[in-house]
Design an enzyme around this catalytic site. Sequence first.
Site, PDB file in Angstrom:
ATOM      1  N   GLY A  41       0.819  -0.989  -0.244  1.00  5.44           N
ATOM      2  CA  GLY A  41      -0.041  -0.229  -0.128  1.00  5.44           C
ATOM      3  C   GLY A  41       0.560   1.339   0.120  1.00  5.44           C
ATOM      4  O   GLY A  41       1.644   1.830   0.405  1.00  5.44           O
ATOM      5  N   CYS A  42       0.346   2.158  -0.485  1.00  8.28           N
ATOM      6  CA  CYS A  42       0.498   3.252  -0.531  1.00  8.28           C
ATOM      7  C   CYS A  42       1.657   4.386   1.182  1.00  8.28           C
ATOM      8  O   CYS A  42       2.834   4.576   1.228  1.00  8.28           O
ATOM      9  CB  CYS A  42       0.653   4.481  -1.406  1.00  8.28           C
TER      10      CYS A  42
END
Lengths: 342, 342, 342, 342
Positions: free
Chosen positions: C148-149
């Site tokens: 995930g960012c």
Amino acid sequence: MTLKAAILGASGYTGAELVRILATHPRIEIAALSADRKAGQGYAEVFPHLRHLKLPALVRMEEIDFSAIDLVFCALPHGLSQPLVGQLPESVKIVDLGADFRLRDPAEYLKWYGLDHAAPEIQPQAVYGLTEFYRDQIRGARLVAGTGCNAATVQFALRPLIGSGLIDLDDIICDLKNGVSGAGRSLKENMLFAERSEDVAGYSQGGKHRHLGEFDQEFSLLAGRPVQIQFTPHLVPVNRGILASCYLKGEAQAVHAALTAAYADEPFVVVLPFGQLPAMAHVQGSNFCHIGVTGDRISGRTLVVSTLDNLCKGSSGQAVQNANLMLGLPETEGLMLAPIFP
Amino acid sequence: MTLKAAILGASGYTGAELVRILATHPRIEIAALSADRKAGQGYAEVFPHLRHLKLPALVRMEEIDFSAIDLVFCALPHGLSQPLVGQLPESVKIVDLGADFRLRDPAEYLKWYGLDHAAPEIQPQAVYGLTEFYRDQIRGARLVAGTGCNAATVQFALRPLIGSGLIDLDDIICDLKNGVSGAGRSLKENMLFAERSEDVAGYSQGGKHRHLGEFDQEFSLLAGRPVQIQFTPHLVPVNRGILASCYLKGEAQAVHAALTAAYADEPFVVVLPFGQLPAMAHVQGSNFCHIGVTGDRISGRTLVVSTLDNLCKGSSGQAVQNANLMLGLPETEGLMLAPIFP
Amino acid sequence: MTLKAAILGASGYTGAELVRILATHPRIEIAALSADRKAGQGYAEVFPHLRHLKLPALVRMEEIDFSAIDLVFCALPHGLSQPLVGQLPESVKIVDLGADFRLRDPAEYLKWYGLDHAAPEIQPQAVYGLTEFYRDQIRGARLVAGTGCNAATVQFALRPLIGSGLIDLDDIICDLKNGVSGAGRSLKENMLFAERSEDVAGYSQGGKHRHLGEFDQEFSLLAGRPVQIQFTPHLVPVNRGILASCYLKGEAQAVHAALTAAYADEPFVVVLPFGQLPAMAHVQGSNFCHIGVTGDRISGRTLVVSTLDNLCKGSSGQAVQNANLMLGLPETEGLMLAPIFP
Amino acid sequence: MTLKAAILGASGYTGAELVRILATHPRIEIAALSADRKAGQGYAEVFPHLRHLKLPALVRMEEIDFSAIDLVFCALPHGLSQPLVGQLPESVKIVDLGADFRLRDPAEYLKWYGLDHAAPEIQPQAVYGLTEFYRDQIRGARLVAGTGCNAATVQFALRPLIGSGLIDLDDIICDLKNGVSGAGRSLKENMLFAERSEDVAGYSQGGKHRHLGEFDQEFSLLAGRPVQIQFTPHLVPVNRGILASCYLKGEAQAVHAALTAAYADEPFVVVLPFGQLPAMAHVQGSNFCHIGVTGDRISGRTLVVSTLDNLCKGSSGQAVQNANLMLGLPETEGLMLAPIFP
């Protein structure tokens, strides 16, 4: 005594702007708010910035008792106001913020909006809502048709010039810069933040924008012969505001003098000193329109730039200004809110 | 009867915001505007968005006849209000928007602002201007010291909790997101559009921000013992607004109940339903502060988020609120302007 | 020799970012692009900024001949990669940019994403794609699960500290400021320009954000015991970028030294000199992560701030970095694009 | 073999953009960077987004050993390049990004820039740097004068039309929307974030903008008789980009055909299908120029819209493109960076 207003289609940006303005209006009270899909919700759920206000909850239009209403603001999608007006009690005055009654000729409505006019018998009662130019008719009207926001911006720049003989009516070019709130709150990919931020792009190019119907109607009426302008809007990454750069053939000083004279007594339309151009940021949140005029090194060229807040003077502020007149109130009542800057 | 106000240092953003608010204030009239470097200019030259108002031109402070003034708003750079106050007639009430009188202890002023206090004998008269908590003293005050904008935002989140026993006073972390107008209109490279747009970055990190002086003073006073918070502001590409995320050790529901009770009768401070967080865009242009409280999957953790408009509730709106009290006017007079959204 | 890649789900922002990066990658060629709803369109119709590239048109996934493909980038909505991987030829390597294979425990996937894992038998093959920490496993992997960012941003700040004994693992608070492109190109009212511009607001508050699943997994694994962090993201009006402010209990200088040492040889992760904080605008458009560390006037407090471009280092840049390793190419190939500022 | 470049005036935005582009240029190495006021600083102090690069520190111009330099990029303020060029060794090739050598006639330089030309004897050697139209001369030139960014944008739209007989040369109106980075990094009140955000306003109105000197020179040369265009730039709240809307009298389809033919083989100039308009966001960060053409409901009207990134194709990208030619490298070397969107 307080007058009672209903706002139909209150879940959009123009609805919220009406509520914002009326929040400090001393004479008009919001008695009903409708929004079909969001009926049942409190207004603060839809617009939390207005949570400090005591407001009626959103209902379906049919639930409103219009006999207790003095004035209706219709902020409905195109095509929904036409069938509605005939169903409202005669005692109710109506300001329509949409396009349903802007065009006098139902054929023009069909041409620009692709719909048959659903109430051609009512159309003749509708007064075009550009207050500064239809003031007397608006005072006596039951139904006022608010102008398009682009239509307002450009007309403030050009109306006093159309019949003046000062400019070439066959060579009017209007380049507009438009804040995104004019597109409303509906979901479109090109209205996402990531698409609009850091971008500028034209749209409805080539003479396809619907507000051209209003320009054709009004300018031709003023000129006494057909007038068509060239008009290109461009989206800019700004929430509110339209800035119209109008390129004219004519003498700039004379144009400036004509505009200055035309608006000398207007409370909301300001003409800047010759050579100064207005800025969008100087009218946001207000009912003001600022206009600037400059010439060019090429003689015979004039640039008139006009700017206003599309949600306020271009729509909801104009609507309240018209409502004030229709209700016998002072025209500026509740509308002297100063622009917000920065 | 109208009361007459002077705004000193009127060429900055807080000065313009005072003018914007007072433009529709029914009881306070702007009688004088000063700005040393821009003296001689019309106010519309400095802030064209206010050109619709009839305002006195900018003058040098010395040119003002203070005997005709009821109240002075000082929006001057740090250090200039202290020597000034003693020179004003006793009849003049003063709201200082700067930091000169915020800190009760001149040693603290020296510590945080690097300047010797120039009027320590006047300092004891100054009332700290967080209206909701110093209302009675403000009513009787001649001199009110407006709070820092960050200081206001965080205090609204925390004051009711400090003496409550509900949170750990030794573990308060406040992460702020700050709109750029708080930096004022002075020229700094990092305030250029091209530098701030599309950026977020912390500043004054590590306990160096001057508003910590106010937090130390106020929270320690409330707690009856020294309290220090950890506080990091971050610049966000927004014109107006501060959003403070306050990380606390305590039970969220109890914290929510305490805040809800504390602000139940406040016209400008709104506590949202439990679990909802406020948005900066919902208070811009207004004197409102929105507060939200939520818990966490980790028990014993509470997040209190508070947001207000730094130029309005955080500075000029607060100043007018205090002025209303000092002048015997209703506290909300002229301040019920709705937030502007979008 | 050129290696051939397919991008599945190429009509979203991460798809476009993959194309942008690969446009100047010397060894990887884009051989196929899929997007179910937009199949049949040319890529330039969907992303006109890439019209200078000769690219295959968008097709439906079934139309791709995977036998001619060396590597697949899956940029599909959650849940669609799991059933797909088993259908691809064994010879095809896969970088999944979504969440389908990030969580080792299918029960955690169900908990955070609300879906039963559709390929639990494949999950053990997936390597977690935070390149700097799983480099050797990624080199040999057939399937890499991009992080995930937010998960990437925070892990760069914290991973070297988790097992170090330098910080209190039970008191980690991460406050994130998130650009809007992380929400993708799908239509949501709160992602409209007029809603996000001039706003900052928290979301997924209280421990509900799905990336917590990754934090729990990774930090607990590193610590050898359960670790939970407190994590609140806030939307800021920026297109690209995440800036994570991590509030820790520990000695700042020691933390700085540990991070500096950990990243000394990393090409993409930069630790700033002690006391400096990074800015989101300094990494946009690049595969870099900047990290800053500062202490506080309160002893024992440390602030670690980490920032990266969510679409690049947080997603598509990371994906290419992993692909480089999987394909036996130099890790930085095609990724040394400088940030774009302003 | 690598060629060595010096950048003079490297502390401004065009300097940083040169460094960004050259960072991945395979053949040109940055050997020296000068900035008088910031001499002594590391480049990463001035532009932290480039901290991953190994770059020489900033020095004063006099400290550079030009005998080791193949090419100089001059990104100096107006007036400083003219006296400099004569002092550089003959072996050094020069790309000037400023205005000092753009105007062939020193009298025109005096007229538009208010300065006597300091090197009229060198002026005849200078080649005007609009690569696509002066390619052959640039290949052999020692000194190339980069164009103004507005001048580039409009010339791409109009040059193929000037001598074509397709449009009325006496009625060309160009309305520009300009990102703020064109104003550089110098401190001006109207360039503060709070002043530019949410604003659009025209400037240099009425034929006063300096780039008119370039238009007059180039268009008159092409036409073989004096040509003057009307030109109004408007600041928009965008970091990078110029979008020029050019209103012409002529047949749109013929104009489109002429432009399409003119740029058929150009790597960086793209003409969109008839009726489509380009968007600023589709060229940012790149060396591309997108051009769209549409007609109007009024026959004989044509709108040509051209957009490029002012810092890249409008300045530093153009400079590298010219440098490539002067150094015998492929014209597109290092310049095929894809635009960054969103």
